[in-house]
Design an enzyme around this catalytic site. Structure first.
Site, PDB file in Angstrom:
ATOM      1  N   LYS A 686       0.751  -0.709  -0.117  1.00 32.80           N
ATOM      2  CA  LYS A 686       0.468  -0.183  -0.156  1.00 32.80           C
ATOM      3  C   LYS A 686       0.754   0.971   0.012  1.00 32.80           C
ATOM      4  O   LYS A 686       1.728   1.700   1.369  1.00 32.80           O
ATOM      5  CB  LYS A 686      -0.787  -0.168   0.798  1.00 32.80           C
ATOM      6  CG  LYS A 686      -1.945   1.177   0.927  1.00 32.80           C
ATOM      7  CD  LYS A 686      -2.088   2.282   1.108  1.00 32.80           C
ATOM      8  CE  LYS A 686      -2.127   3.202   1.724  1.00 32.80           C
ATOM      9  NZ  LYS A 686      -2.115   4.739   1.134  1.00 32.80           N
ATOM     10  N   GLU A 767       8.245   1.951  11.642  1.00 37.91           N
ATOM     11  CA  GLU A 767      10.251   2.838  11.554  1.00 37.91           C
ATOM     12  C   GLU A 767       8.833   4.758  11.850  1.00 37.91           C
ATOM     13  O   GLU A 767       8.062   4.750  10.412  1.00 37.91           O
ATOM     14  CB  GLU A 767      10.049   3.087  10.622  1.00 37.91           C
ATOM     15  CG  GLU A 767      10.854   1.713  10.417  1.00 37.91           C
ATOM     16  CD  GLU A 767      12.558   1.780  10.827  1.00 37.91           C
ATOM     17  OE1 GLU A 767      12.885   2.903  11.215  1.00 37.91           O
ATOM     18  OE2 GLU A 767      12.856   0.123  10.775  1.00 37.91           O
ATOM     19  N   CYS A 801      12.672  11.945   7.205  1.00 36.65           N
ATOM     20  CA  CYS A 801      12.387  11.408   9.506  1.00 36.65           C
ATOM     21  C   CYS A 801      14.275  11.485   9.724  1.00 36.65           C
ATOM     22  O   CYS A 801      14.333  11.584  11.183  1.00 36.65           O
ATOM     23  CB  CYS A 801      12.007  10.293   9.317  1.00 36.65           C
ATOM     24  SG  CYS A 801      13.286   8.296   8.512  1.00 36.65           S
ATOM     25  N   GLU A 901       7.762  17.445  15.128  1.00 40.53           N
ATOM     26  CA  GLU A 901       8.599  16.949  13.637  1.00 40.53           C
ATOM     27  C   GLU A 901       7.821  17.222  13.146  1.00 40.53           C
ATOM     28  O   GLU A 901       6.859  18.165  12.837  1.00 40.53           O
ATOM     29  CB  GLU A 901       8.246  15.597  13.619  1.00 40.53           C
ATOM     30  CG  GLU A 901       8.841  15.413  13.039  1.00 40.53           C
ATOM     31  CD  GLU A 901       9.569  13.772  12.252  1.00 40.53           C
ATOM     32  OE1 GLU A 901       9.668  12.976  11.718  1.00 40.53           O
ATOM     33  OE2 GLU A 901       8.082  13.363  12.321  1.00 40.53           O
TER      34      GLU A 901
END
Ligand code: FAD
Length: 1015
Positions: A686, A767, A801, A901
Site C-alpha cells: 500500500k 518506523e 525522518c 516534528e
C-alpha cells in the site's frame, strides 16, 4: 591511447648524467628545511615517519590547533591526541603531557609556537608586504614566483567576495611594488630574452564561489565567471599571469570547461597570460592534456600548462573506494611518475604554443624533462620548473646554477585557512613513496631515485605487466562478487557528462510519456475499472504524472485473499529461488535507473542526487536481503552435542501489509516489501498516495523479475480506508509501516488487538519520525560542519525522518558558526528538482506546505527568524508547493518548534554552555532516531558515542543518507520499534524461529557429524 614512453637508452643515459649532476650540486649547497636534523620539530617529524599512528594523531592535532581558544584547550587536545602514542616513542614526553595540565600555559605556548614555526616553513607570510619581501628574496636567487592566497573552502557569497578582493588587492599591491623593482629575476626572462610576466598568481576556483555543483556545470561556470572576470581583467591591466590550480577530481572537468569557456570570451581571447595545472596522477591526464592542446591550437591561444603529479592522491583513492566509483588516479606511484614523463614530452612537443611548467621536486622527473627537451631541441628558456616554498630548496638552487628557469609557489595567508595546506604539505613530505622522503631519509639509493619508472612498474609487476600497455589498463573496478558477498550499488557520479546526458534524456522521455493509468494488481490481475486519482508533480502541480486506481475495501479483502492463497506455494519455494527472483528485480532497477530517477524527480519532487540515492538503496535492499535470506536458510546448530542434531530453522509468518511513505518512494516501499517476500511471506503493498505511479513501476519490475501472482499485490488507495482496514484485518500476520508518529502509534495499538479467527499475533515493524539533533563542539571543523548541517537540514526540503531539526551549538563557537551558517544557507539553490543544480525543491503537496508554513508562523512567536530564503521568482510565483527554508535562532529547548516534528525545511538553533548541556538537550526528546556531533576532541567523540541516545549516530559528518548494511537504519523511543532496516536481523521480523532436535543415535552408533552447517 598508447602506453607509457618506450625506453630510449640515449635519453636514459642523459637522465642519469643530468640527475647525478643535480644531486652533486644539491649536496654542495644543503638548505635548512623540513628534513634538517636540528630541533624538536625535526625529531617529531622523524617519529611520525616511523610510526603511522603517531603521524595521524599529530597531523590531527595540527589541524585542530588554530581553532583552540585557550591554553587549557590546547593541552587537553594534546593529551587526547598524543597521550597514548607518546608512551611508545618517548616516556618522557608522556610524563610531560601528564604534567602539562597543571601549567597549561607553559606547554601550550611552546607547542603553538612550534606548529606556527612548522607552518612558516611552508607559508611565505601573512600580508602582501611579506610577499613582496619574498619576491625580492627570490629574485636575488634568480627565482621567479607564483602567488597562492591560502583559503580554500568558501561557504558563502561574502567569503567568496572577500577572496576576490584579496586577489585583486594582491594584483594591485604587488604590481605596484614590482614596478619599483628594477631587476627582474633571471627566471622572469623567457626564450630570446623576452620578459615574462613577473606577477604570477595561482587561483583555486573552489574559492571563487560557494555555488559550485559539479552536476550542474553550466550554472556553476556562470557563477564562477562572475568573480573570475574581474581577476582576469585586472591581471590584463597589470600584466599579470593567472594560473588555475587543479583541485579534486570532482572539480576537474568543471575547471577545464571553465578555463576554455572564459578564454573564448572576446575580452580574454588574447590576454591575460594564463595557464592551468594538469595532474599526471589521473588516468584521464593524457586525454585532458591532448584535448587542451587541440583546443589551444584551434583558438590559436598561447597558454601555460603546469604539469603536476597531484596533491590529493589519498583523498581520491579513499573517496572512490567509499563510493565504489572507478578510482581516477593511478594506484602505483611509478605509474604517476611514468605518466608525468609521458605528458612532459607531449608538452615539449607543443612548446611553440604551450608554455610548459614542470612542477615537481623529483630529480628524476626534472632530469627527464631536461633530457627530453635537449632531444627535441627545445631550449631551456622556453620552459620552467616550479617548486613549492619551503621545499626542495637545494634543487631550486641547482637548477638555477644549470641555467634553468625556476618558479617558486608561495602560499601566503593566515594560519587558520592555511592548515589544510600545511597538512597536505606534511603528508607529502612524510609519504612513504614520496621522492623527498626517500632521498632525505636515505631510504633509496641514487640509482633507485633515478630509475626509469616504467622499469620499476615492470619489476613490481603491478598496475599491469610489460606486455600490457599501462595507459590502456582500465581503472580498477571492484573484484567479482562471490555469491555470498554484498556490495552497495554505487550512486551515479553526475560530475561526469555521460550520466548527466543520460539523466536529461530520461527526464525528457519519461516526461513525454506521462499521464498513463496505473491499475491495481491483485493476485496477478490488473484491475482498471476503479476511480482514477491523478498524481501530480509537486514542483508543477498542473503536470499530471499519471492516474492510479483507487482501491476499495472489497479490493483490500480480495488482496488479502490473494496473498493468503499464494502463501503456501511461495513458502515452499526454495529460499535460493526466492532470492534469485528478488536479485533479478534489483538488476532490472539498476538497468532502468535513469528512468526511475526521472519518475521520482517528477512525482516526489526529489533533486537528482537524492532520487538517484533512493534507487541505489532500493537495489541494495533487494540484494542485501537476498543474501541474508540465503544465509538464514542454512539450519543453524544451536548446540553441538554427540548423538543429537540440534538446529534452528526459520519459517515465514504468513501474509502481511506494507504501508510506505512518499519520502523514499522506491527504497522504503521496496525494502519493506522484499524483506518479507524473500523470507517466504506474501505481501500487499500500500504505497503512499503521492507516489503511487512510482509504486506501479516497482510492481511492474517485480512481475517482470518473476514474482508469482499473489505474492506481491499492489493496492493503491487511501490510508484512512484501505490502509486502516488492512491493519485491522484478522487474516494478516504482520504490518510493516514507515510514516508519521500519529499513524504509527495507531497501527501499533490496532495490531495489538487479537480478533477472533486470527491465526497469529500480529507483528508490527514500525518506523516513525525524529526530532534529530546535531551538536557542534567548540573545536569543530566549521568548514565541514556548515555544509553538512545545511544538507542534513534542508536536503530534500527536510522531508526525511533522519533530517536535522535541532542544531545544538556550544557557546564559544555559536556566534561565529551561526553567522557563517546563515550566510551559507543563502547560497542554496532552490528550484525545480528537474534541474540538476537544484538542492532544495518543493515539499510534497499543498497540505504539507500549509502545515509547515503554519508551524513556521508558530515558531515566530517562540524564537527569532534568523534567516528565511526568498523563493526565486521562477518558483515563488508559480503554483509549486515550495516552502522557504527557515532557520530559527534563540530557540529554547522546550519550545514547540524544538520538540515537534516538522518534516520540512526548518532548522532550530539552540545555544548551550558545554557538552554536558548539549547531550542533555539532545536526549530530551520523545524521539531517538538520528543524531550527530562535530568535534575534533577524541574524548568528546567517545562520550557522545556512549551517551547520545539515538538509533543512528553520525560523527563528523551529516546525519542523513543511511546506506544499506553500512548504516542499518532505525530508531527507538517514539521513533520506532528498534528494528534496523538494511541491517542484520531485519528479516527475522518476518520469520518465526523453529528449533529441531533429532536423536541420531542408532544402537550406540552416531554419524560423525549431523550433516548440517555449523556457523
Ligand atoms: C609549483 C607547484 C604547484 C602545484 N600545483 C598543484 C595543483 O594545482 N594541483 C595539484 O593537485 N597539485 C599541485 N601541486 C602539488 C603536487 O601535486 C605535489 O607537490 C606533487 O605531486 C609531488 O610530486 P613530486 O614529483 O614532487 O614528488 P614525487 O614524490 O615524485 O611524487 C609524489 C606524488 O606521486 C603521486 N603518488 C603518490 N603515491 C602514489 C601511488 N601509490 N600511486 C600513484 N601515484 C602516487 C602523488 O601525486 C604524489 O603527490 C603543485 C606542486 C608544485 C611544486
Amino acid at each position: 591511447m598508447s602506453s607509457f614512453l618506450p625506453p630510449d637508452p640515449a635519453v636514459e643515459r642523459r637522465i642519469r648524467e643530468l640527475g647525478e649532476n643535480l644531486f652533486a650540486r644539491m649536496d654542495a649547497s644543503p638548505a635548512p628545511g623540513i628534513f634538517s636534523k636540528k630541533g624538536a620539530y625535526a625529531r617529531v617529524m622523524e617519529w611520525s615517519m616511523r610510526d603511522p599512528a603517531f603521524k595521524t594523531q599529530l597531523f590531527r592535532f595540527v589541524d585542530v590547533l588554530p581553532s583552540l581558544p585557550s591554553s587549557a584547550e590546547i593541552v587537553r587536545h594534546l593529551q587526547e591526541y598524543l597521550g597514548d602514542q607518546a608512551v611508545e616513542l618517548n616516556p618522557a614526553m608522556k610524563a610531560g603531557l601528564a604534567a602539562s595540565s597543571f601549567a597549561p600555559a607553559l606547554i601550550a605556548g611552546p607547542v603553538k609556537r612550534n606548529v606556527v614555526a612548522m607552518a612558516q616553513q611552508f607559508v611565505a607570510g601573512e600580508t602582501p608586504d611579506d610577499l613582496v619581501q619574498q619576491l625580492r628574496a627570490n629574485a636575488r636567487r634568480g627565482i621567479a614566483t607564483t602567488i597562492d592566497l591560502l583559503g580554500e573552502t568558501v561557504v558563502s557569497e561574502a567569503e567568496a567576495d572577500h577572496f576576490l578582493q584579496r586577489n585583486l588587492a594582491v594584483l594591485d599591491t604587488v604590481s605596484a611594488a614590482l614596478a619599483r623593482e628594477p631587476a627582474p629575476a633571471s627566471s622572469d626572462t623567457g626564450a630570446g630574452g623576452v620578459p615574462l610576466p613577473r606577477l604570477n598568481l595561482s587561483v583555486k576556483i573552489s574559492a571563487l564561489t560557494p555555488d559550485v555543483h559539479p552536476a550542474d556545470p553550466e550554472n556553476s561556470i556562470a557563477a564562477l565567471k562572475k568573480r573570475l572576470r574581474p581577476i582576469l581583467r585586472r591581471a590584463h591591466e597589470v600584466g599579470a599571469f593567472i594560473n588555475f590550480d587543479m583541485e579534486s577530481y570532482k572539480l576537474k572537468d568543471l575547471t577545464l570547461a571553465l578555463f576554455k569557456s572564459i578564454l573564448e570570451e572576446e575580452a580574454f581571447r588574447a590576454q591575460p597570460a594564463i595557464g592551468i595545472a594538469i595532474q599526471a596522477y589521473l588516468r584521464d591526464g593524457e586525454r585532458d592534456l591532448r584535448e587542451l592542446i587541440a583546443w589551444a591550437r584551434k583558438q590559436q591561444r598561447p597558454i601555460g600548462v603546469r604539469l603536476v603529479k597531484g596533491a590529493y592522491w589519498d583523498y581520491e583513492t579513499v573517496l572512490a573506494r567509499q563510493r565504489d566509483w572507478p578510482i581516477p588516479v593511478w594506484s602505483q606511484k611509478p605509474a604517476s611518475d611514468a605518466n608525468f614523463e609521458k605528458l612532459s614530452v607531449l608538452l615539449l612537443e607543443n612548446a611553440d604554443l604551450i608554455a610548459p611548467a614542470f612542477a615537481t621536486h623529483n630529480v628524476r622527473s626534472v632530469a627527464h624533462a631536461i633530457a627530453q627537451a635537449e632531444r627535441l631541441g627545445v631550449e631551456p628558456r622556453v620552459y620552467e620548473f616550479q617548486a613549492l616554498y619551503g621545499m626542495a630548496d637545494e634543487l631550486k638552487t641547482a637548477l638555477i646554477q644549470t641555467g634553468q628557469r625556476v618558479r617558486e609557489y608561495c602560499a601566503i595567508g593566515e594560519l587558520l585557512p592555511g592548515m589544510a595546506y600545511l597538512v597536505r604539505r606534511l603528508l607529502e613530505n612524510t609519504s612513504n613513496e614520496g621522492f623527498l622522503r626517500q632521498k632525505n631519509m636515505g631510504e633509496a639509493t641514487r640509482e633507485q631515485l633515478l630509475a626509469n619508472p616504467v622499469d620499476s612498474l615492470a619489476q613490481s609487476k603491478g598496475e599491469s605487466g610489460k606486455s600490457k600497455p599501462l595507459s590502456d589498463s582500465p581503472a580498477p573496478s571492484a573484484p567479482p562478487l562471490s555469491p555470498s558477498a554484498f556490495r552497495n550499488a554505487p550512486n551515479t557520479d553526475f560530475s561526469q557528462s555521460a550520466p548527466r546526458e543520460r539523466q536529461r534524456a530520461a527526464l525528457a522521455s519519461v516526461s513525454a510519456a506521462l499521464g498513463r493509468r496505473h491499475p491495481l494488481v491483485i493476485g496477478g490481475k490488473r484491475i482498471a475499472d476503479r476511480a482514477w486519482i491523478a498524481s501530480t508533480n509537486p514542483a508543477r502541480p498542473t503536470q499530471i504524472i499519471g492516474h492510479w486506481a483507487r482501491a476499495t475495501i472489497t479490493d483490500a479483502d480480495a488482496a488479502v485473499a490473494a496473498a493468503r492463497a499464494a502463501f503456501p506455494a511461495w513458502r515452499a519455494t526454495a529460499a535460493d529461488e526466492r532470492a534469485t527472483i528478488i536479485g533479478r528485480a534489483a538488476d532490472l532497477m539498476a538497468a532502468r535507473r535513469f528512468e526511475l530517477n526521472a519518475l521520482e524527480i517528477l512525482e516526489a519532487g526529489k533533486p537528482w542526487i537524492e532520487a538517484d540515492a533512493d534507487i541505489s538503496e532500493a537495489i541494495d535492499f533487494c540484494r542485501y536481503y537476498a543474501r541474508e535470506m540465503r544465509q538464514l536458510d542454512r539450519p543453524r546448530v544451536t548446540q553441538a552435542v554427540p548423538g543429537e542434531r540440534c538446529v534452528q530453522r526459520w519459517t515465514p509468518r504468513g501474509a502481511g501489509v506494507v504501508i510506505a511513505p512518499w519520502n523514499f518512494p522506491l527504497a522504503i516501499l521496496c525494502g519493506m516489501t522484499v524483506a518479507p517476500v524473500v523470507a517466504g511471506n506474501t505481501v500487499i503493498m500500500k504505497p503512499a498516495e503521492q507516489t503511487s505511479v512510482l509504486a506501479s513501476a516497482l510492481m511492474d519490475i517485480f512481475v517482470e523479475a518473476g514474482v508469482p501472482a499473489g505474492v506481491i499485490n499492489l493496492l493503491t488507495g487511501f490510508g484512512e480506508d484501505v490502509g486502516a482496514h488492512l491493519v485491522a484485518h484478522p487474516q494478516l500476520d504482520f504490518v510493516a509501516f514507515t510514516g508519521s508518529r500519529s499513524v504509527g502509534l495507531k497501527i501499533w495499538e490496532t495490531a495489538g488487538r487479537t480478533l477472533p479467527g486470527q491465526a497469529n499475533l500480529k507483528k508490527v515493524v514500525c518506523e516513525m519520525g525524529g526530532k534529530n539533533a546535531l551538536i557542534i563542539d567548540n573545536d569543530a571543523d566549521l568548514d565541514e560542519a556548515i555544509p553538512a548541517t545545511l544538507y542534513s537540514a534542508f536536503g530534500f526540503s527536510g522531508q526525511k525522518c533522519s533530517a536535522l531539526s535541532r542544531l545544538i551549538v556550544l557557546e564559544h563557537v555559536h556566534d561565529e558558526f551561526v553567522a557563517r551558517l546563515l550566510a551559507a544557507a543563502a547560497t542554496l539553490p532552490i528550484g525545480d528538482p528537474a534541474l540538476p543544480g537544484t538542492v532544495i525543491g518543493p515539499v510534497i503537496d499543498a497540505v504539507a506546505q500549509a502545515k509547515i508554513l503554519g508551524l513556521i508562523e508558530q515558531g515566530k512567536r517562540e524564537a527569532k527568524v534568523a534567516w528565511q530564503a526568498t523563493l526565486p521568482p521562477a518558483v515563488g510565483a508559480g503554483s509549486g508547493h515550495f516552502v522557504p527554508p527557515t532557520i530559527f535562532t534563540q530557540v529554547k529547548p522546550e519550545a514547540a518548534i524544538a520538540r515537534e516534528e516538522i518534516f520540512g525545511p526548518v532548522l532550530t538553533v539552540i545555544k548551550v554552555r558545554d557538552l554536558d548541556e548539549a547531550i542533555a538537550v539532545a536526549n530530551a526528546t520523545d524521539y531517538a532516531l538520528t543524531g550527530g556531533l562535530f568535534s575534533r576532541s577524541p574524548r568528546a567523540l567517545e562520550r557522545v558515542e556512549r551517551e547520545l541516545m539515538v538509533g543512528n549516530l553520525y560523527l563528523n559528518r551529516g546525519i542523513t543518507g543511511a546506506i544499506v548494511e553500512r548504516h542499518p537504519f532505525g530508531g527507538f523511543k517514539l521513533s520506532g520499534g528498534g528494528t534496523k532496516a538494511g541491517g542484520r536481523g531485519y528479516l527475522e521480523n518476518f520469520l518465526f524461529p523453529r528449533a529441531i532436535a533429532e536423536n541420531v543415535l542408532r544402537r550406540g552408533f552416531t554419524p560423525p557429524e549431523a550433516g548440517v552447517a555449523v556457523e
